[in-house]
Scaffold this motif. Structure first.
Motif, PDB file in Angstrom:
ATOM      1  N   LYS A  64      38.803  25.270  75.646  1.00  0.00           N
ATOM      2  CA  LYS A  64      39.692  26.065  74.792  1.00  0.00           C
ATOM      3  C   LYS A  64      39.440  27.554  74.984  1.00  0.00           C
ATOM      4  CE  LYS A  64      40.843  22.677  71.276  1.00  0.00           C
ATOM      5  NZ  LYS A  64      40.981  22.394  69.823  1.00  0.00           N
ATOM      6  N   ALA A  65      38.177  27.926  75.233  1.00  0.00           N
ATOM      7  CA  ALA A  65      37.876  29.332  75.516  1.00  0.00           C
ATOM      8  C   ALA A  65      38.597  29.785  76.780  1.00  0.00           C
ATOM      9  CB  ALA A  65      36.367  29.523  75.659  1.00  0.00           C
ATOM     10  N   LEU A  66      38.580  28.952  77.808  1.00  0.00           N
ATOM     11  CA  LEU A  66      39.254  29.286  79.056  1.00  0.00           C
ATOM     12  C   LEU A  66      40.762  29.382  78.845  1.00  0.00           C
ATOM     13  CD1 LEU A  66      39.305  29.768  82.084  1.00  0.00           C
ATOM     14  CD2 LEU A  66      39.147  27.300  82.437  1.00  0.00           C
ATOM     15  N   HIS A 124      42.284  30.219  76.105  1.00  0.00           N
ATOM     16  CA  HIS A 124      42.524  31.472  75.375  1.00  0.00           C
ATOM     17  C   HIS A 124      42.476  32.660  76.336  1.00  0.00           C
ATOM     18  CE1 HIS A 124      42.243  33.830  71.494  1.00  0.00           C
ATOM     19  NE2 HIS A 124      41.859  34.743  72.375  1.00  0.00           N
ATOM     20  N   ALA A 125      41.500  32.671  77.233  1.00  0.00           N
ATOM     21  CA  ALA A 125      41.370  33.767  78.190  1.00  0.00           C
ATOM     22  C   ALA A 125      42.614  33.867  79.068  1.00  0.00           C
ATOM     23  CB  ALA A 125      40.124  33.576  79.051  1.00  0.00           C
ATOM     24  N   ARG A 126      43.105  32.739  79.523  1.00  0.00           N
ATOM     25  CA  ARG A 126      44.303  32.756  80.374  1.00  0.00           C
ATOM     26  C   ARG A 126      45.521  33.232  79.589  1.00  0.00           C
ATOM     27  NH1 ARG A 126      44.618  27.422  84.110  1.00  0.00           N
ATOM     28  NH2 ARG A 126      46.233  28.732  85.058  1.00  0.00           N
ATOM     29  N   ALA A 127      45.664  32.737  78.362  1.00  0.00           N
ATOM     30  CA  ALA A 127      46.824  33.107  77.554  1.00  0.00           C
ATOM     31  C   ALA A 127      46.815  34.591  77.195  1.00  0.00           C
ATOM     32  CB  ALA A 127      46.869  32.246  76.290  1.00  0.00           C
ATOM     33  N   ALA A 128      45.611  35.161  77.031  1.00  0.00           N
ATOM     34  CA  ALA A 128      45.499  36.578  76.658  1.00  0.00           C
ATOM     35  C   ALA A 128      45.650  37.515  77.846  1.00  0.00           C
ATOM     36  CB  ALA A 128      44.148  36.819  75.982  1.00  0.00           C
ATOM     37  N   GLY A 129      45.780  36.973  79.049  1.00  0.00           N
ATOM     38  CA  GLY A 129      45.943  37.812  80.235  1.00  0.00           C
ATOM     39  C   GLY A 129      44.633  38.356  80.780  1.00  0.00           C
ATOM     40  N   CYS A 130      43.534  37.664  80.488  1.00  0.00           N
ATOM     41  CA  CYS A 130      42.226  38.141  80.939  1.00  0.00           C
ATOM     42  C   CYS A 130      42.056  37.981  82.443  1.00  0.00           C
ATOM     43  CB  CYS A 130      41.104  37.355  80.248  1.00  0.00           C
ATOM     44  SG  CYS A 130      40.992  37.608  78.464  1.00  0.00           S
ATOM     45  N   GLU A 131      41.286  38.891  83.015  1.00  0.00           N
ATOM     46  CA  GLU A 131      40.791  38.758  84.379  1.00  0.00           C
ATOM     47  C   GLU A 131      39.317  38.338  84.350  1.00  0.00           C
ATOM     48  OE1 GLU A 131      43.643  42.412  85.970  1.00  0.00           O
ATOM     49  OE2 GLU A 131      41.534  42.765  85.471  1.00  0.00           O
ATOM     50  N   ALA A 132      38.574  38.911  83.408  1.00  0.00           N
ATOM     51  CA  ALA A 132      37.184  38.547  83.133  1.00  0.00           C
ATOM     52  C   ALA A 132      37.103  38.211  81.648  1.00  0.00           C
ATOM     53  CB  ALA A 132      36.255  39.707  83.463  1.00  0.00           C
ATOM     54  N   PHE A 133      36.032  37.560  81.212  1.00  0.00           N
ATOM     55  CA  PHE A 133      35.895  37.308  79.787  1.00  0.00           C
ATOM     56  C   PHE A 133      34.447  37.046  79.405  1.00  0.00           C
ATOM     57  CE2 PHE A 133      36.863  33.174  81.641  1.00  0.00           C
ATOM     58  CZ  PHE A 133      36.087  32.258  80.949  1.00  0.00           C
ATOM     59  N   VAL A 191      31.962  35.008  76.206  1.00  0.00           N
ATOM     60  CA  VAL A 191      32.046  33.877  75.295  1.00  0.00           C
ATOM     61  C   VAL A 191      30.675  33.606  74.668  1.00  0.00           C
ATOM     62  CG1 VAL A 191      31.508  32.157  77.093  1.00  0.00           C
ATOM     63  CG2 VAL A 191      32.966  31.511  75.153  1.00  0.00           C
ATOM     64  N   PHE A 192      30.665  33.048  73.475  1.00  0.00           N
ATOM     65  CA  PHE A 192      29.450  32.471  72.908  1.00  0.00           C
ATOM     66  C   PHE A 192      29.346  31.022  73.373  1.00  0.00           C
ATOM     67  CE2 PHE A 192      30.206  35.601  69.350  1.00  0.00           C
ATOM     68  CZ  PHE A 192      29.045  36.337  69.533  1.00  0.00           C
ATOM     69  N   VAL A 193      28.125  30.528  73.581  1.00  0.00           N
ATOM     70  CA  VAL A 193      27.932  29.112  73.895  1.00  0.00           C
ATOM     71  C   VAL A 193      27.176  28.392  72.784  1.00  0.00           C
ATOM     72  CG1 VAL A 193      28.120  29.391  76.399  1.00  0.00           C
ATOM     73  CG2 VAL A 193      25.875  29.627  75.284  1.00  0.00           C
ATOM     74  N   SER A 194      26.919  29.109  71.686  1.00  0.00           N
ATOM     75  CA  SER A 194      26.341  28.522  70.470  1.00  0.00           C
ATOM     76  C   SER A 194      26.748  29.421  69.319  1.00  0.00           C
ATOM     77  CB  SER A 194      24.811  28.415  70.573  1.00  0.00           C
ATOM     78  OG  SER A 194      24.219  29.700  70.690  1.00  0.00           O
ATOM     79  N   SER A 195      26.390  29.034  68.111  1.00  0.00           N
ATOM     80  CA  SER A 195      26.762  29.843  66.959  1.00  0.00           C
ATOM     81  C   SER A 195      26.146  31.236  67.057  1.00  0.00           C
ATOM     82  CB  SER A 195      26.299  29.184  65.666  1.00  0.00           C
ATOM     83  OG  SER A 195      26.468  30.071  64.572  1.00  0.00           O
ATOM     84  N   PRO A 196      26.944  32.293  66.860  1.00  0.00           N
ATOM     85  CA  PRO A 196      26.386  33.649  66.960  1.00  0.00           C
ATOM     86  C   PRO A 196      25.476  34.006  65.797  1.00  0.00           C
ATOM     87  CG  PRO A 196      28.672  33.736  66.264  1.00  0.00           C
ATOM     88  CD  PRO A 196      28.395  32.308  66.624  1.00  0.00           C
ATOM     89  N   PHE A 238      33.813  23.494  83.683  1.00  0.00           N
ATOM     90  CA  PHE A 238      34.224  24.832  83.267  1.00  0.00           C
ATOM     91  C   PHE A 238      34.112  25.816  84.420  1.00  0.00           C
ATOM     92  CE2 PHE A 238      32.909  29.035  81.720  1.00  0.00           C
ATOM     93  CZ  PHE A 238      33.989  29.361  80.922  1.00  0.00           C
ATOM     94  N   ARG A 239      33.022  25.739  85.158  1.00  0.00           N
ATOM     95  CA  ARG A 239      32.828  26.648  86.295  1.00  0.00           C
ATOM     96  C   ARG A 239      33.952  26.465  87.321  1.00  0.00           C
ATOM     97  NH1 ARG A 239      27.804  28.223  89.669  1.00  0.00           N
ATOM     98  NH2 ARG A 239      26.563  27.231  88.052  1.00  0.00           N
ATOM     99  N   ALA A 240      34.276  25.209  87.608  1.00  0.00           N
ATOM    100  CA  ALA A 240      35.328  24.940  88.587  1.00  0.00           C
ATOM    101  C   ALA A 240      36.695  25.396  88.076  1.00  0.00           C
ATOM    102  CB  ALA A 240      35.359  23.446  88.924  1.00  0.00           C
ATOM    103  N   ALA A 241      36.972  25.140  86.797  1.00  0.00           N
ATOM    104  CA  ALA A 241      38.260  25.520  86.233  1.00  0.00           C
ATOM    105  C   ALA A 241      38.423  27.041  86.184  1.00  0.00           C
ATOM    106  CB  ALA A 241      38.423  24.923  84.834  1.00  0.00           C
ATOM    107  N   THR A 242      37.344  27.738  85.905  1.00  0.00           N
ATOM    108  CA  THR A 242      37.384  29.205  85.883  1.00  0.00           C
ATOM    109  C   THR A 242      37.676  29.752  87.272  1.00  0.00           C
ATOM    110  OG1 THR A 242      35.811  29.268  84.038  1.00  0.00           O
ATOM    111  CG2 THR A 242      36.059  31.275  85.307  1.00  0.00           C
ATOM    112  N   ALA A 243      37.018  29.185  88.267  1.00  0.00           N
ATOM    113  CA  ALA A 243      37.272  29.614  89.650  1.00  0.00           C
ATOM    114  C   ALA A 243      38.705  29.297  90.064  1.00  0.00           C
ATOM    115  CB  ALA A 243      36.281  28.935  90.588  1.00  0.00           C
ATOM    116  N   ASP A 244      39.201  28.114  89.710  1.00  0.00           N
ATOM    117  CA  ASP A 244      40.574  27.734  90.057  1.00  0.00           C
ATOM    118  C   ASP A 244      41.590  28.679  89.420  1.00  0.00           C
ATOM    119  OD1 ASP A 244      39.654  25.630  91.547  1.00  0.00           O
ATOM    120  OD2 ASP A 244      40.035  24.099  90.030  1.00  0.00           O
TER     121      ASP A 244
END
Length: 293
Positions: A15-17, A19-28, A30-35, A51-57
């Motif tokens: 879902k983070a990925l 959101h990044a795509r929908a917001a028009g991000c090039e880089a982003f 993220v938290f990986v646990s509760s802040p 996630f790593r593969a999907a981000t690269a794709d």
């Protein structure tokens, strides 16, 4: 300079990925646990690889992870210090699995015993986490400069340099500049001339160690020592300041992400504004280069 946002990860990294795509991000980022908790991130090697593969794709990156806000390596409270080491170790491991370029950690505050003790405590915590040498495929650790205040370990650039030196200028130890924090600490980013001078000073003091900017506008006056992020170009830094930051040649290889309030619509507007400011600043140089050719 690739731009983007800190994106919410509630519901998982997929879902983070999205959101990044929908917001028009090039880089982003993220938290990986509760802040706001000491709980370490979940271990999920297969999910991390997906996630790593999907981000690269998707052509996105670099990706940065932000550590929990509770971390304070300069604390004299032994429990806080031990928990800080533990959660950062686990978060670094998770960041490596998902292919993150770095882990952002607030530089912290000394809570007794003076600055020398804070530096020693930070060194004692950080160096075992970083290991020897650069380390292929391992994320860097980025010390985020703070908005100043009592006991701050690194709000001013010279303080950051001293903190780096206390840690032996370790090659995996780097710096993250937050524009709102810098403004709060007294660095004037509001005009092209002043912003360029500030960044020149930063790079002269800490060197080539700034792979990430947090591009947040601010609601408070210069030197107020208040950390209240606002939307890009709508606060007291303004478009002219951000355009100069994004155009600075010494930071051409860095990424810039927003950490501004609101959900997807607000993030989309802020990221689009950063992209326009960046592209507008680069356009005259491209035309000049074309004319010379």
């Amino acid at each position: 300079m690739r731009v983007g946002a800190h994106v919410p990860a509630a519901g998982g990294l997929a879902k983070a990925l999205a959101h990044a795509r929908a917001a028009g991000c090039e880089a982003f980022q993220v938290f990986v646990s509760s802040p706001r908790a000491w709980a370490p991130p979940a271990t999920d090697p297969e999910g991390g690889e997906r996630f790593r593969a999907a981000t690269a794709d998707a052509g996105l990156g670099p990706v940065f992870v932000h550590a929990p806000y509770l971390v304070n390596f300069a604390s004299t409270n032994d429990e806080t210090w031990r928990r800080s080491r533990s959660v950062v170790a686990a978060t670094l491991a998770r960041a490596a699995v998902i292919g993150a370029a770095g882990l952002v950690v607030h530089a912290g505050y000394q809570t007794g015993g003076g600055r020398a003790r804070g530096l020693a405590r930070t060194r004692e915590a950080l160096l075992p986490l970083l290991g020897d040498g650069a380390g292929e495929g391992r994320p860097d650790l980025l010390l985020e400069l703070t908005a100043s205040g009592k006991g701050s370990m690194a709000a001013r650039f010279e303080e950051a340099a001293e903190l780096l030196a206390a840690c032996g200028d370790h090659p995996r130890l780097r710096v993250c500049l937050d524009t709102c924090h810098a403004h709060a600490a007294g660095y004037d980013l509001t005009s092209p001339a002043s912003a360029t001078a500030v960044l020149d000073e930063l790079l002269a003091v800490v060197g080539d160690r700034v792979p990430l900017l947090h591009c947040n506008d601010t609601r408070d006056p210069l030197g107020a020592r208040r950390d209240r992020h606002w939307h890009v170009g709508q606060g007291l830094i303004g478009d002219a300041g951000f355009a100069a930051v994004l155009a600075h040649q010494g930071l051409a290889g860095a990424a810039a992400v927003i950490e501004t309030p609101g959900g997807l619509p607000a993030h989309t507007r802020d990221v689009a504004r950063l992209r326009r400011l960046r592209d507008r600043a680069q356009r005259p140089r491209r035309r000049a280069g074309a004319a010379r050719r």
